[in-house]
Enzyme design. Sequence first.
Site, PDB file in Angstrom:
ATOM      1  CG  ASP A 164      10.876  15.287 -23.940  1.00  5.96           C
ATOM      2  OD1 ASP A 164      10.609  14.340 -23.180  1.00  5.96           O
ATOM      3  OD2 ASP A 164      10.006  16.003 -24.446  1.00  5.96           O
ATOM      4  CG  ASP A 185       8.093  11.358 -19.796  1.00  3.38           C
ATOM      5  OD1 ASP A 185       9.048  11.928 -20.356  1.00  3.38           O
ATOM      6  OD2 ASP A 185       6.983  11.888 -19.644  1.00  3.38           O
TER       7      ASP A 185
END
Length: 467
Positions: free
Chosen positions: A143, A351
Site C-alpha cells: 500500500d 495509489d
Amino acid sequence: MASPLFLCILLVVFGSYLSTISAVGNGKQSFVVVSTRSFQTQDVCSTSRSTVAPRPNGAAVPLVHRHGPCAKSPSTDKPSSFVEALRRSRVRADYVMSTMQMQDQEEGEVSIPAHLGTFVDSQEYVVTLGLGTPAVEQVLLLDTGSDLSWVQCAPCNSSDCYLQKDPLFDPRKSSTYAPIPCGFDVCKILQSDHHLNNGCSMNGNGTQSQCGYRVEYGGGSKTSGVYSNEALTLAPGVIIKDFHFGCGYKQGGPNDKFDGLLGLGRAPESLPVQTSALYGGSFSHCLPSVSSGTGFLALGAPSNTSGFSFTPMTHFMDDATSYLVKLTGISVGGKQLRIPRKVFEGGLIVDCGNIISHLPTTPYAKLQSAFRGAMAAYPLIPSDDGDTCYNFTGYSNVTVPKVALTFTGGVTVDLDVPNGLLLDGCLAFAESGPDDYVGFLGNVQMRTLEMLYDVWGGRLGFRAAAC
C-alpha cells in the site's frame, strides 16, 4: 504522360495511405488487435516476463496478485468483479476526497481525519517477506497509501485476529524481537503523527512501558498492538536489522482477511523512509498484466535510469503519506483529446491500493466518449451508473484503442492494451468529482509498468513492459 484514370487511382491510393498514417499517429500503431483470452487469468503461474532494472545496492522480491495462482497462499475470496472493484475503489477514493471538504471556513485550512492510510479492502497485490530470527514468512499487502507496516502476532485468538493460512508471527520465538519502549524517539514520532492514535501502557509503579500503536483505516478496519523492532528479510542474505512495525494483537472491521500490510508511503514509519540510509529512499514496483503473472517490488534506485521517463512528484495537501503527480493530457487511438489543462490542477494520487483510476468530470467524460467511439463495433452492456462495459461473447479477438496519459514535463505513458484499460470487460476509469479536484492513478493503469518512486528526488519514473 499518365492517363487521367491512372492519376485518379494514384490519388485514391495515396489518400488511403495518408489516412492510414493519420490513424496510427506518426506511424505508431494506435489500435491493437488482442485475443479475448488475454483478458483472462490462467490457472498456472507465469514468471517469464519480469525484468527488474539492475540495482548495485538494492533488493527485489516477487510481487503477485493475492487471488492468482502465483500467490503463496491464495486468498479464499474471489477476484473482484468490475462492479465490486468500482465500489471498493469509490469508497477508498471518497475517503481521501472527504479530506478536501473539511475546510475551515474562517482560515481556509484543510484538516486530515485521524486515520492512517485509506480503505484497505481494495488492495490486491502482495509480497512474501521474512520476519524475525529465524525468519517466518508473512504475506503482506502492498500500500502506497499507508505508512505503518504491521502483522498479526501470536498469541491471538480467533476473536481478536483474522484466520490466516500462514503461521502467526510469534515474537517469543524470535531472538531479534524487541518491543519499542515509550521513551524512544521512534515512539515519540509515532505519537506525534496526527494520522495515528497511539498511547503507552503504564506499569504498576506508574512508569511507561511498551509503545502501543492503533490504526483505523478509512473503511472502518482497525489494528492495534505493540510497536516493535525486528529483523526483516527481503531476500536470502538481505536483512534489515532494525525494522519498526506493528505487532498486532487485535484486528477488526469489515475488510478481507490477510496476514498484514507493508506501508510504502512517505512518512517516517514507512519501509522506504526507514531504509533510506541503505536504499536512498527509492523503490519501484511492477504490477503484472493479469493476476496469473508475476511482478516485483524493488528497493533502491537502478544503476541506469535511462529507460525511465520522469515526471515531478509531490504530496497531497498536508498529507505526509501520499504521492501526487500532475496529468496534463489524454489521447485515445492516437488522437489527443481537447481538454483544458486547468481541469487537471488537482493532480493524481498514485495509489497502488486503488483498483480503478479516477478522473475529474471533464477528463473522464472526454475519455469515456472517445473510448466508446473507438469501440463502437462491440455491444455495450446497459448500466444505471453510466459505466462503459462490453459484451465480448462470441468474439475471439477485439480491436482496442491505445490510451496514453501525459504528465508534467511532457512524459507520455502508453497504458497496457488491453489489461491496463479494461477490467472484466469494462473501461477501468471512474469519475472522481468536479474539475480541478484530485484524482487517482489506480493499479489497473499501472500494469506492466515499472513505477520508480524517487522520494527524496521528488519524481516518479515510468518504464514500459517491465513485467
